[in-house]
Motif scaffolding. Sequence first.
Motif, mmCIF file in Angstrom:
data_model
loop_
_atom_site.group_PDB
_atom_site.id
_atom_site.type_symbol
_atom_site.label_atom_id
_atom_site.label_comp_id
_atom_site.label_asym_id
_atom_site.label_seq_id
_atom_site.Cartn_x
_atom_site.Cartn_y
_atom_site.Cartn_z
ATOM 1 N N LEU A 118 -4.095 -3.141 -5.865
ATOM 2 C CA LEU A 118 -3.187 -1.764 -5.991
ATOM 3 C C LEU A 118 -2.619 -1.353 -4.708
ATOM 4 O O LEU A 118 -1.658 -1.537 -4.130
ATOM 5 C CB LEU A 118 -3.989 -0.661 -6.646
ATOM 6 N N ALA A 119 -3.631 -1.525 -3.779
ATOM 7 C CA ALA A 119 -3.020 -1.341 -2.270
ATOM 8 C C ALA A 119 -2.252 -2.336 -1.872
ATOM 9 O O ALA A 119 -1.305 -1.895 -0.663
ATOM 10 C CB ALA A 119 -4.626 -1.421 -0.828
ATOM 11 N N ILE A 120 -2.637 -3.096 -1.745
ATOM 12 C CA ILE A 120 -2.227 -4.870 -1.486
ATOM 13 C C ILE A 120 -0.425 -4.561 -2.086
ATOM 14 O O ILE A 120 0.832 -5.177 -1.605
ATOM 15 C CB ILE A 120 -2.161 -5.602 -1.259
ATOM 16 N N ASN A 121 -0.339 -4.690 -3.476
ATOM 17 C CA ASN A 121 0.876 -4.654 -4.163
ATOM 18 C C ASN A 121 1.912 -3.363 -4.914
ATOM 19 O O ASN A 121 2.820 -3.878 -5.072
ATOM 20 C CB ASN A 121 0.967 -5.219 -4.861
ATOM 21 N N LEU A 122 1.447 -2.669 -4.065
ATOM 22 C CA LEU A 122 1.144 -1.231 -4.245
ATOM 23 C C LEU A 122 2.091 -0.132 -3.237
ATOM 24 O O LEU A 122 3.071 0.243 -3.313
ATOM 25 C CB LEU A 122 1.441 -0.343 -6.134
ATOM 26 N N LYS A 123 0.694 0.305 -2.820
ATOM 27 C CA LYS A 123 0.787 1.102 -2.142
ATOM 28 C C LYS A 123 1.278 1.113 -0.365
ATOM 29 O O LYS A 123 1.625 1.681 0.744
ATOM 30 C CB LYS A 123 -0.504 1.470 -0.991
ATOM 31 N N SER A 124 1.137 -0.594 -0.425
ATOM 32 C CA SER A 124 2.305 -0.892 0.807
ATOM 33 C C SER A 124 3.874 -0.490 0.736
ATOM 34 O O SER A 124 4.781 -0.327 1.955
ATOM 35 C CB SER A 124 3.047 -2.803 0.732
ATOM 36 N N VAL A 125 4.129 -0.773 -0.563
ATOM 37 C CA VAL A 125 5.937 -0.101 -0.784
ATOM 38 C C VAL A 125 5.898 1.207 -0.328
ATOM 39 O O VAL A 125 7.296 1.560 0.808
ATOM 40 C CB VAL A 125 6.210 -0.250 -2.565
ATOM 41 N N PHE A 126 4.477 2.822 -1.061
ATOM 42 C CA PHE A 126 4.864 3.099 -0.716
ATOM 43 C C PHE A 126 4.745 3.484 1.086
ATOM 44 O O PHE A 126 5.455 4.272 1.542
ATOM 45 C CB PHE A 126 3.504 4.054 -1.508
ATOM 46 N N LEU A 127 3.893 3.122 1.913
ATOM 47 C CA LEU A 127 3.846 2.886 3.395
ATOM 48 C C LEU A 127 5.062 2.409 3.971
ATOM 49 O O LEU A 127 5.911 2.889 5.166
ATOM 50 C CB LEU A 127 2.429 1.987 4.158
ATOM 51 N N THR A 128 5.345 1.788 3.534
ATOM 52 C CA THR A 128 7.082 0.949 4.122
ATOM 53 C C THR A 128 8.244 1.760 4.557
ATOM 54 O O THR A 128 9.272 2.058 5.278
ATOM 55 C CB THR A 128 7.142 -0.454 4.138
ATOM 56 N N CYS A 129 8.432 2.496 2.740
ATOM 57 C CA CYS A 129 9.251 2.666 2.858
ATOM 58 C C CYS A 129 8.979 4.766 3.821
ATOM 59 O O CYS A 129 10.421 4.690 3.891
ATOM 60 C CB CYS A 129 8.997 3.313 0.814
ATOM 61 N N LYS A 130 7.804 4.668 2.829
ATOM 62 C CA LYS A 130 7.407 6.614 4.055
ATOM 63 C C LYS A 130 8.272 6.142 5.350
ATOM 64 O O LYS A 130 8.657 7.321 6.090
ATOM 65 C CB LYS A 130 6.155 6.613 4.044
ATOM 66 N N TYR A 131 7.664 5.004 6.036
ATOM 67 C CA TYR A 131 8.645 4.713 8.002
ATOM 68 C C TYR A 131 9.819 4.213 7.392
ATOM 69 O O TYR A 131 10.214 4.987 8.849
ATOM 70 C CB TYR A 131 7.372 3.900 8.174
ATOM 71 N N ALA A 132 10.245 4.059 6.824
ATOM 72 C CA ALA A 132 11.519 3.206 7.351
ATOM 73 C C ALA A 132 12.884 3.866 6.689
ATOM 74 O O ALA A 132 13.873 3.716 7.191
ATOM 75 C CB ALA A 132 11.850 1.940 6.335
ATOM 76 N N ILE A 133 12.397 4.743 5.560
ATOM 77 C CA ILE A 133 13.801 5.398 5.269
ATOM 78 C C ILE A 133 14.405 6.210 5.918
ATOM 79 O O ILE A 133 15.375 6.459 6.020
ATOM 80 C CB ILE A 133 13.566 5.921 3.715
ATOM 81 N N PRO A 134 12.964 7.210 7.677
ATOM 82 C CA PRO A 134 13.706 8.172 7.457
ATOM 83 C C PRO A 134 14.689 7.118 8.461
ATOM 84 O O PRO A 134 15.959 8.024 9.064
ATOM 85 C CB PRO A 134 12.673 9.152 8.345
#
Length: 257
Positions: A118-134
């Motif tokens: 879950l960390a590699i396949n889903l939390k990763s999207v939370f992290l990348t989006c959290k930092y890239a979207i701004p």
Amino acid sequence: MAELRLKNKVAIITGAGGGQGRAAALLFAREGAKIVASDWKAESGEQTAAQVRDAGGKAIHIAADVSASADVRRVIDEALQSYGRIDVLYNNAGVGYSSSLSMRDILKTPEEDWDRVLAINLKSVFLTCKYAIPEMIRTGGGSIINTSSIAALIGGEDAHAYTAAKGGMISLSRALAVEFGPKNIRVNCICPGVIDTPMVEPVVGPLKNANRPFRFSPIQRLGTPDDIAYCALYLASDESSFVTGAVFVIDGGVTAR
Ligand SMILES: NC(=O)c1ccc[n+]([C@@H]2O[C@H](COP(=O)([O-])OP(=O)(O)OC[C@H]3O[C@@H](n4cnc5c(N)ncnc54)[C@H](O)[C@@H]3O)[C@@H](O)[C@H]2O)c1
């Protein structure tokens, strides 16, 4: 002569060290994008960046684990230092059958394997989006492409942690599409069928060696990394500027049955 489809765009591709990620890096670069190829396997990621440069494109490699917050932050920071903006975020990294983690049903899945998948396949999207979207908001928008799976669309006997992560990815993508559409950020999912990459080798290797048509899909062959890369190219480009919150099934017809 036709315009390059990704002219002047900067694309971060995670899991770019092999399979679908590498195919997308090479294709996106051919269409004019500057590539930030990230993979936790430094050597494979660097090879992808070198292949892009050898073909006349622009690419850097950043070694990073997509499930680690500090690593993801560093990918975003170094992408900005090198190229000044982020137009495309392609969340392609993932683990599956070829990993040492359990891909079995929940009764046979150790709790730590569930958490790791879950960390590699889903939390990763939370992290990348959290930092890239701004950063995308700062520069006027962007396109986020998330690699889900047909496992998110049909139930299976095994791979339950994987399936849960890929299903969550579709739901999260839709929510992000709604929230950030007004900021000109599009978020779409690709659901690949069975694609001939190292990830599924343990499962499809024996079938390939049997040298018979691949009857699992109506098209009767395995998908190739390019089959997926061409869909990602469309989603990365401005040709898809009215497309968001969508799920693209690229599976040779498996889920049409
Ligand atoms: N191959 C298929 O049949 C298939 C089907 C449906 C979905 N997918 C999805 O497609 C995506 C690409 O997979 P592929 O088929 O190219 O397989 P692959 O194993 O060739 O590529 C996956 C890449 O992700 C990298 N990676 C894995 N964990 C990482 C992490 N924590 N941090 C950074 N990089 C990491 C790997 O090193 C590898 O280079 C995955 O998300 C996978 O779940 C694959």
